[in-house]
Design a protein around this motif. Structure first.
Motif, mmCIF file in Angstrom:
data_model
loop_
_atom_site.group_PDB
_atom_site.id
_atom_site.type_symbol
_atom_site.label_atom_id
_atom_site.label_comp_id
_atom_site.label_asym_id
_atom_site.label_seq_id
_atom_site.Cartn_x
_atom_site.Cartn_y
_atom_site.Cartn_z
ATOM 1 N N ARG A 1 41.593 35.618 47.680
ATOM 2 C CA ARG A 1 41.795 36.680 48.678
ATOM 3 C C ARG A 1 41.362 38.059 48.168
ATOM 4 O O ARG A 1 41.512 39.054 48.870
ATOM 5 C CB ARG A 1 43.274 36.736 49.085
ATOM 6 N N ASP A 2 40.824 38.119 46.951
ATOM 7 C CA ASP A 2 40.472 39.404 46.353
ATOM 8 C C ASP A 2 39.382 40.107 47.175
ATOM 9 O O ASP A 2 38.274 39.567 47.353
ATOM 10 C CB ASP A 2 39.968 39.181 44.923
ATOM 11 N N PRO A 3 39.647 41.303 47.699
ATOM 12 C CA PRO A 3 38.688 41.980 48.587
ATOM 13 C C PRO A 3 37.333 42.245 47.933
ATOM 14 O O PRO A 3 36.290 42.116 48.575
ATOM 15 C CB PRO A 3 39.403 43.290 48.942
ATOM 16 N N ARG A 4 37.350 42.649 46.671
ATOM 17 C CA ARG A 4 36.084 42.966 45.997
ATOM 18 C C ARG A 4 35.220 41.709 45.856
ATOM 19 O O ARG A 4 34.002 41.738 46.060
ATOM 20 C CB ARG A 4 36.372 43.580 44.630
ATOM 21 N N THR A 5 35.856 40.592 45.506
ATOM 22 C CA THR A 5 35.123 39.327 45.376
ATOM 23 C C THR A 5 34.558 38.900 46.720
ATOM 24 O O THR A 5 33.396 38.495 46.828
ATOM 25 C CB THR A 5 36.048 38.228 44.826
ATOM 26 N N LEU A 6 35.378 38.964 47.762
ATOM 27 C CA LEU A 6 34.938 38.525 49.085
ATOM 28 C C LEU A 6 33.819 39.411 49.625
ATOM 29 O O LEU A 6 32.898 38.909 50.299
ATOM 30 C CB LEU A 6 36.121 38.516 50.054
ATOM 31 N N ALA A 7 33.869 40.700 49.326
ATOM 32 C CA ALA A 7 32.800 41.595 49.773
ATOM 33 C C ALA A 7 31.473 41.211 49.125
ATOM 34 O O ALA A 7 30.420 41.196 49.786
ATOM 35 C CB ALA A 7 33.161 43.040 49.447
ATOM 36 N N LEU A 8 31.523 40.885 47.838
ATOM 37 C CA LEU A 8 30.303 40.494 47.136
ATOM 38 C C LEU A 8 29.830 39.109 47.599
ATOM 39 O O LEU A 8 28.629 38.884 47.796
ATOM 40 C CB LEU A 8 30.563 40.497 45.628
#
Length: 462
Positions: A359-366
């Motif tokens: 659910r990590d936003p930075r990971t999902l954005a990438l």
């Protein structure tokens, strides 16, 4: 069938060569670490709970559970543990994970029978070889894929049951005929479907446990007089034809049997995720080492073999935003993103596949920037390698590329004993003290000279 049983009987009597025994000892260490890392997983809790409800002789260790069970039950528990983290070794091009069922079988029966370490390594080595050769019997060169896989069958557990039966029968002291009967019986027990890879469910994690349980059960039945068909592998209604139909190739199973061993060509996994994702991770790590700033990335292309796309890239929306840590381990976009952001362990590790990490936003954005495509060079190398090419465009308009032809952990790019021990240490850092971990690694790698498994299994019991 008779030639496979004869190979097992010769190895039972004469032993494997030192090089093969050393290779198997490395796989024992790898499986022990994977089992200990899996404690607390839903599959581990479920199977251990069931096992504790079964009565029987306390003959073998449930790794990390604090319990001892009958050999069949210990094999079920430990085989489930060994496959639960998706960290187990892989044979190409059959795409089997053989050690996850065969090594737990050999450890359980070896402990129950007070076998020597060398005998356990011999049994595990032969069982692994038989499992992957059966897998090769279902591999179609023209198709470029396993017929088991094309039909939605989990070849790892289906073939693993027979390899496990051979290993258990060797340790029970059965002769060629008895080993053949054990394999013949186990051929009726092998099972496993791959739908969980597509749509979810944790049952796949128990497949190797059931294969190990089936193998020990088959060997015990053979000890007591139950017999199997002598043509169970090659017959009209035998194993290969039943599972793979006209695409089965019996000749591949026995080609240069006992002369050319597939065992040393089995890939160790450096990362606890689907093997198809590994080259993409390696490529991301290479770009990061070259100074790539992930915050500057605006476009990402991941090139892989075409058959791989359906596992790690489709459906695209689900792979870009996996619903859990387990699903994340089967996602090309997610694994590339975590590696670009730094990851953990040897590149990415267990911390990258928790539900929180998914659910990590930075990971999902990438991950949302990753477009997966087939790549011609990758298609040429697949399935003898699982290659990838990663292309990244940054804000300044520059494209950077990293191509990985040979997977890390395979014979062309092997893990050293030190790297394999580091993987073990990372697996068990929450379970064992550094002193105990060091002792386990030393005893596992030196298993060929041990009189029994007693000391080693005591160290990993709880």
């Amino acid at each position: 069938m008779g030639r496979l049983a004869a190979l097992a009987d010769r190895a039972r009597s004469a032993g494997l060569g030192e090089e093969l025994r050393t290779d198997v000892a490395r796989r024992v260490l790898d499986v022990l670490g994977n089992c200990l890392a899996a404690q607390g997983q839903p599959s581990a809790r479920a199977v251990t709970a069931v096992a504790r409800g079964w009565a029987g002789m306390d003959a073998a260790t449930g790794i990390g559970t604090g319990d001892r069970f009958p050999a069949t039950t210990a094999a079920l528990v430990n085989g489930t543990l060994a496959h639960s983290m998706d960290f187990d070794d892989t044979h190409l091009p059959s795409v089997l994970h053989p050690s996850a069922s065969v090594v737990p079988t050999a450890l359980a029966v070896g402990e129950a029978t007070a076998a020597s370490g060398a005998a356990v390594l011999d049994a595990a080595g032969v069982g692994i070889e038989i499992a992957v050769r059966l897998g090769m019997g279902g591999y179609d060169e023209e198709l470029g894929n396993s017929e088991f896989f094309e039909r939605g069958q989990h070849a790892t557990s289906i073939c693993g049951a027979i390899g496990s039966a051979a290993a258990a029968a060797m340790l029970y002291g059965l002769d060629t005929e008895g080993i053949a009967d054990a394999m013949g019986i186990a051929a009726s027990f092998g099972a496993g479907l791959l739908e969980a890879n597509r749509t979810g469910g944790t049952v796949k994690r128990a497949h190797c446990g059931w294969a190990a349980h089936s193998g020990v059960t088959a060997a015990e039945l053979a000890r007591h007089g139950l017999t199997g068909p002598p043509t169970v592998i090659e017959g009209r209604f035998g194993f290969l034809h039943a599972f793979c139909g006209d695409r089965a190739d019996v000749a591949k199973v026995i080609e240069k049997l006992g002369e050319r061993w597939e065992l040393p060509r089995i890939f160790f996994k450096p990362y606890p995720c689907n093997h198809f994702t590994h080259a993409g991770i390696d490529a991301a790590c290479a770009l990061r080492r070259d100074g790539l700033d992930p915050d500057e990335i605006v476009e990402i292309e991941l090139g892989v073999p075409k058959p791989v796309l359906r596992t790690i890239a489709e459906p695209a929306a689900a792979k870009a935003a996996p619903e859990s840590g387990y699903h994340a381990a089967f996602s090309g976009p997610f694994t590339v993103a975590r590696a670009l952001l730094g990851g953990s362990g040897l590149g990415v590790g267990h911390a990258d596949f928790t539900d929180e990490a998914a659910r990590d936003p930075r990971t999902l954005a990438l991950a949302s920037l990753v477009v997966c495509r087939s790549d011609n060079r990758c298609d040429e190398l697949y399935p003898h390698q699982f290659p990838a090419v990663l292309r990244v465009r940054t804000r300044d308009g520059v494209w950077r590329e990293a191509r990985i032809d040979h997977n890390r952990g395979g014979p062309e790019n092997p893990l050293s004993d030190a790297e394999l021990t580091l993987k073990f240490d990372l697996n068990v850092e929450q379970r064992l003290t550094p002193t105990v971990a060091r002792a386990v690694a030393e005893q596992a790698l030196g298993l060929g000279s041990a009189e029994s498994l007693g000391n080693l299994m005591l160290l990993v019991r709880s």
